[in-house]
Scaffold this motif. Structure first.
Motif, PDB file in Angstrom:
ATOM      1  N   LEU A   1       0.625  -1.402  -0.024  1.00  0.00           N
ATOM      2  CA  LEU A   1      -0.125   0.003   0.057  1.00  0.00           C
ATOM      3  C   LEU A   1       0.830   1.358   0.036  1.00  0.00           C
ATOM      4  O   LEU A   1       0.759   2.085  -0.764  1.00  0.00           O
ATOM      5  CB  LEU A   1      -0.850  -0.093   1.054  1.00  0.00           C
ATOM      6  N   ILE A   2       1.904   1.447   0.867  1.00  0.00           N
ATOM      7  CA  ILE A   2       2.747   2.595   1.096  1.00  0.00           C
ATOM      8  C   ILE A   2       3.509   2.580  -0.467  1.00  0.00           C
ATOM      9  O   ILE A   2       3.725   3.672  -0.909  1.00  0.00           O
ATOM     10  CB  ILE A   2       3.960   2.399   2.246  1.00  0.00           C
ATOM     11  N   THR A   3       3.984   1.636  -1.061  1.00  0.00           N
ATOM     12  CA  THR A   3       4.546   1.645  -2.263  1.00  0.00           C
ATOM     13  C   THR A   3       3.809   2.078  -3.173  1.00  0.00           C
ATOM     14  O   THR A   3       4.068   3.028  -4.267  1.00  0.00           O
ATOM     15  CB  THR A   3       5.104   0.133  -2.577  1.00  0.00           C
ATOM     16  N   GLN A   4       2.623   1.614  -3.337  1.00  0.00           N
ATOM     17  CA  GLN A   4       1.599   2.037  -4.520  1.00  0.00           C
ATOM     18  C   GLN A   4       1.310   3.433  -4.493  1.00  0.00           C
ATOM     19  O   GLN A   4       1.409   4.158  -5.486  1.00  0.00           O
ATOM     20  CB  GLN A   4       0.132   1.066  -4.354  1.00  0.00           C
ATOM     21  N   ILE A   5       0.868   3.812  -3.156  1.00  0.00           N
ATOM     22  CA  ILE A   5       0.716   5.430  -2.726  1.00  0.00           C
ATOM     23  C   ILE A   5       1.935   6.070  -3.357  1.00  0.00           C
ATOM     24  O   ILE A   5       1.672   7.203  -3.925  1.00  0.00           O
ATOM     25  CB  ILE A   5       0.288   5.575  -1.498  1.00  0.00           C
TER      26      ILE A   5
END
Length: 459
Positions: free
Chosen positions: A22-26
């Motif tokens: 999630l942090i990577t995609q955001i």
């Protein structure tokens, strides 16, 4: 990734996998977010130019990236089946394929970009920004596609935190490069919206280099010796990945391209309308990174369990992801509703653009709810390597249902540009319902096949 025995253990492991994704995609999407926001600070024409450029680039990038995503279920199922010795060959062939696809995209862009933009009724300044924003991006697609392949390998091993750290390292650099090239700092000319493309291309090269270093030097990746004993390119191996990746890629392309098609159809409206539409879509798409991440985590978890023929565990992960995605979507909708004024003001200081953006955001609340239901289901199906019917569902729901209904509502009702957003909501809802039916059918079919096999073995 490892086996779990209880629901609590599954929730814990799924969260450990999901949060870094999630942090990577955001963070990845924030690169496009900052491109758009910082370009908007130059002027509405720069914002609209980056909007048009993004509307052409995003479906191509996400579609090709979908092909590369096939590496994730392939590696996840191999590790689930304890066949780690086959992993290096799969990753190397994936890198070869990524380079070929990048070169094909660059060639297609060289041939088709100007004809496509000439068909659109754009102001000269908007067309110039869109053209050279895309030309700048193209210089970084080879390292981008290689990085995405390497990231799929990293994530498939359950080491999603590593991908997160790579992207978190590069994001501040991307913002810095934007500041330099968009506004003209440190002796560099001010390129406006075009500078956003230059900055992003440089960032793509950086993340690829970092990923190479991490895999070469750090555990557990170095034990696979991905960059040692290179094998020759194999069309047979490429085809194995393409059989899974092409349906994934086209499925994602059909979904993302409907948003791009809507942006292009809106070129008949004013520059302010285009800018407001893009601003609302940009922020709503940032929130979409949440269910998309849930789907990516499900591909890893379901793929690992399905590879080991632990179908009950794979089914449990599916339901964990779908319910989690829906819960988060409701929260995201509340965020959009409460902070729509703040969100609209981030993109532009023109009162007319802000007011139009707020109206678009209200429609975005409902479309992201449908998207948040469908994305985790798609991720679960990819974990099972069930991708062909998903392609058909995407084509029918987005282009057969969503876009035509949006066109009718926009052109034959008082909704006008907002009618396209209602059409998107209709298409996404139809697609999500079909995907859920497919998941139920597939799980029941696999359980029946496993039961029959057990009877034969003990008979």
């Amino acid at each position: 990734m490892h086996e779990t025995a209880t629901l609590r253990e599954k929730l814990k492991l799924f969260t450990i996998i999901l949060v870094p994704i999630l942090i990577t995609q955001i963070s990845l999407y924030l690169m496009n977010f900052f491109d758009t926001v910082m370009s908007g600070r130059v002027g509405a024409a720069d914002l609209a130019g980056v909007a048009i450029g993004s509307s052409l680039w995003v479906p191509v990038f996400t579609g090709i990236n979908g092909i590369l995503l096939a590496i994730t279920p392939i590696i996840a199922q191999l590790t689930g089946a304890k066949s780690e010795h086959e992993v290096p060959n799969k990753v190397q062939q994936g890198i070869y394929l990524a380079i070929v696809l990048a070169l094909l995209v660059a060639l297609a862009g060289a041939l088709l970009l100007n004809p496509i933009l000439q068909l659109m009724d754009l102001e000269t300044e908007v067309r110039h920004t869109a053209t050279f924003y895309l030309v700048s991006l193209v210089t970084g697609i080879v390292p981008l596609f290689i990085f995405n392949t390497l990231r799929c390998f990293i994530d498939a091993l359950g080491q999603t935190r590593v991908s997160m750290l790579i992207i978190l390292t590069s994001l501040p650099l991307n913002v810095l490069f934007n500041y330099i090239f968009i506004f003209g700092k440190l002796g560099v000319p001010a390129f406006g919206g075009v500078g956003a493309g230059i900055a992003t291309s440089i960032t793509y090269w950086l993340v690829c280099g970092i990923a190479f270093g991490v895999i070469y030097k750090n555990k557990p990746f170095r034990m696979y010796e991905i960059f040692s004993n290179w094998v020759k390119p194999s069309l047979k191996e490429w085809w194995e990945q393409l059989k899974i990746g092409i349906p994934i890629g086209f499925s994602i392309f059909f979904e993302t391209s409907i948003f791009s098609a809507v942006t292009l159809l809106m070129s008949v409206y004013s520059t302010y309308t285009i800018a407001a539409h893009q601003a609302a879509m940009n922020f709503a798409s940032l929130l979409y990174m949440i269910p998309l991440s849930v789907g990516m985590a499900l591909t890893i978890a379901v793929g690992y369990e399905a590879g080991g023929r632990r179908l009950g565990e794979a089914k449990t992960y599916s339901y964990i992801g779908i319910s989690g995605g829906l819960f988060i979507a409701v929260f995201a909708g509340l965020v959009l509703y409460v902070f729509n004024d703040t969100v609209a003001a981030m993109y532009n200081d023109n009162p007319e653009v802000i007011e139009l953006t707020k109206h678009f955001i209200y429609y975005a609340i409902f479309y992201q709810l449908a998207d948040a239901f469908g994305a985790p289901i798609q991720g679960a199906l990819r974990g099972y390597k069930d991708v062909n019917l998903t392609l058909v569902i995407s084509l029918v729901s987005y282009w057969g249902v969503g876009l035509p209904s949006g066109f009718l509502l926009a052109n034959y009702t008082p909704l006008e540009p907002f009618g396209y957003w209602v059409g998107i909501i209709i298409g996404l809802s139809f697609g999500a319902a079909c995907l859920l039916a497919r998941l139920f059918y597939l799980q029941k079919k696999l359980a029946k096949e496993k039961k029959q096999l057990a009877i034969q073995q003990h008979g």
